[in-house]
Scaffold this motif. Sequence first.
Motif, mmCIF file in Angstrom:
data_model
loop_
_atom_site.group_PDB
_atom_site.id
_atom_site.type_symbol
_atom_site.label_atom_id
_atom_site.label_comp_id
_atom_site.label_asym_id
_atom_site.label_seq_id
_atom_site.Cartn_x
_atom_site.Cartn_y
_atom_site.Cartn_z
ATOM 1 N N LEU A 275 70.840 90.257 50.478
ATOM 2 C CA LEU A 275 71.547 91.354 51.128
ATOM 3 C C LEU A 275 72.336 92.023 50.010
ATOM 4 C CD1 LEU A 275 72.178 92.963 53.656
ATOM 5 C CD2 LEU A 275 74.212 91.517 53.972
ATOM 6 N N LEU A 276 71.758 93.101 49.482
ATOM 7 C CA LEU A 276 72.359 93.856 48.386
ATOM 8 C C LEU A 276 73.162 95.023 48.944
ATOM 9 C CD1 LEU A 276 69.179 94.133 46.128
ATOM 10 C CD2 LEU A 276 71.157 92.646 45.678
ATOM 11 N N VAL A 277 74.128 95.487 48.159
ATOM 12 C CA VAL A 277 74.864 96.687 48.547
ATOM 13 C C VAL A 277 75.078 97.560 47.315
ATOM 14 C CG1 VAL A 277 77.098 95.486 48.309
ATOM 15 C CG2 VAL A 277 76.933 97.592 49.666
ATOM 16 N N ALA A 278 74.818 98.853 47.496
ATOM 17 C CA ALA A 278 75.181 99.871 46.505
ATOM 18 C C ALA A 278 76.339 100.650 47.105
ATOM 19 C CB ALA A 278 74.007 100.794 46.217
ATOM 20 N N ARG A 279 77.507 100.566 46.479
ATOM 21 C CA ARG A 279 78.710 101.155 47.049
ATOM 22 C C ARG A 279 78.902 102.593 46.547
ATOM 23 N NH1 ARG A 279 80.906 96.993 49.682
ATOM 24 N NH2 ARG A 279 80.634 94.895 48.819
ATOM 25 N N GLY A 280 79.369 103.441 47.466
ATOM 26 C CA GLY A 280 79.694 104.808 47.094
ATOM 27 C C GLY A 280 78.509 105.611 46.613
ATOM 28 N N THR A 281 77.434 105.622 47.404
ATOM 29 C CA THR A 281 76.211 106.303 46.992
ATOM 30 C C THR A 281 76.331 107.823 47.022
ATOM 31 O OG1 THR A 281 75.324 106.345 49.251
ATOM 32 C CG2 THR A 281 74.814 104.395 47.880
ATOM 33 N N GLY A 282 77.320 108.343 47.757
ATOM 34 C CA GLY A 282 77.399 109.785 47.931
ATOM 35 C C GLY A 282 76.605 110.282 49.119
#
Length: 290
Positions: A275-282
Motif C-alpha cells: 500500500l504505497l502513497v504519493a503525497r501532494g500529487t497536485g
Amino acid sequence: MPREWNFEDALPVIGSITEGNAWDGNRLLFTNIAMDRMLAYDPATGTVVTERSGTNAANGLNFDAQGRLFACEGGGRRIALYEDGQPGVTVVDRLNGKRLNGPNDLAITPEGRIYFSDRINDVSADMGNEFSAIISADPQPDGSYVAVQRTFDSTMPNGLLFSRDYKILYVAESDYAAGRFRQLRGYPVNDDGSLGYYELLHDFGPHRGIDGMTLSSEGHIVACTGWEVSGPGGMITVFEPDGRIVATHPTPAIRPTNCTFVGEDLYVTSIEGHLLVARGTGLTGHLLYP
C-alpha cells in the motif's frame, strides 16, 4: 501537474497481491486477494484492520451513489454487496443461465448500473460462458439485478472507469498472451446501457497494459501500468481523456495493481502486497461516492 511523485510505504509490504482501492470518506478499503480478506487503512492514524474475511478472493471494490459497497469476488464468481457486519449478498452470479467466470473490476453509474469485467482467464475449471466480456448488472424495480453482456470484442478486460459525464466507459483490455491486445479503450455509453464501438485511446504494444485506474477531478485517467519484464517497469501513467500521456511516475512496485485518491494523495496497491502513497500529487479524485 508536478513533475515527479515520490512514493512511500503507507504500510509494511503484505507479501501477496493487494487490490481494489476504495475510499469511504474516512478509511481506505482494499483487498488482499490470496488471503480472502478486505482491509481498512486509516490515514489519520496509520493503522490497518481486517474489515472482512472470507471474501472469496475479492478483487475490485466500488461504492454506488448511496454508499453501498460492491465487490468482484473472483473465487465466488459473483458480484457481491457488502454491508457492515453482514455476509456478502449475491448481486449477480450468472449470465445467460451460466456461472460467471472471474469478475475482476467494476464501475458504477449514478443510477446504480454496475459494469464489471468477467474473464475466462481467471477460471481453472467449470467454465461458464466461453468468453470474456464487460457485463452490466442492471437494477430492477424489485431490488434484484439482471446481468447483460455489453462487449463482444474482449479477450481479457481488466480495469473499468467512467468519464466525468458517464458517457464514456474506459476499459483496460490487458491480455498478456502473444498476439493479443493491451490497450486503453473508450466505449461510448448509450442511453439504454449498451456500449458502442470503442475508440482506441492508447496501444501498449508488447508491454503490460493497464490493471486498475482512477479518475482525477479534472478528468485525467490515472492508471497502474508496466511490469518488471519489459519497458520501464512499474508506473503510474496519467492520460488525458483522449488518451494522450501527460505524465509517468515510476513506482517501487514492480506491478502496481490499483489506485485511488485521498485528497491530493494517491494510494497504490501492487502484486507484491504494497500500500504505497504519493503525497501532494497536485491532483484530486473524482468519485461517485463520497
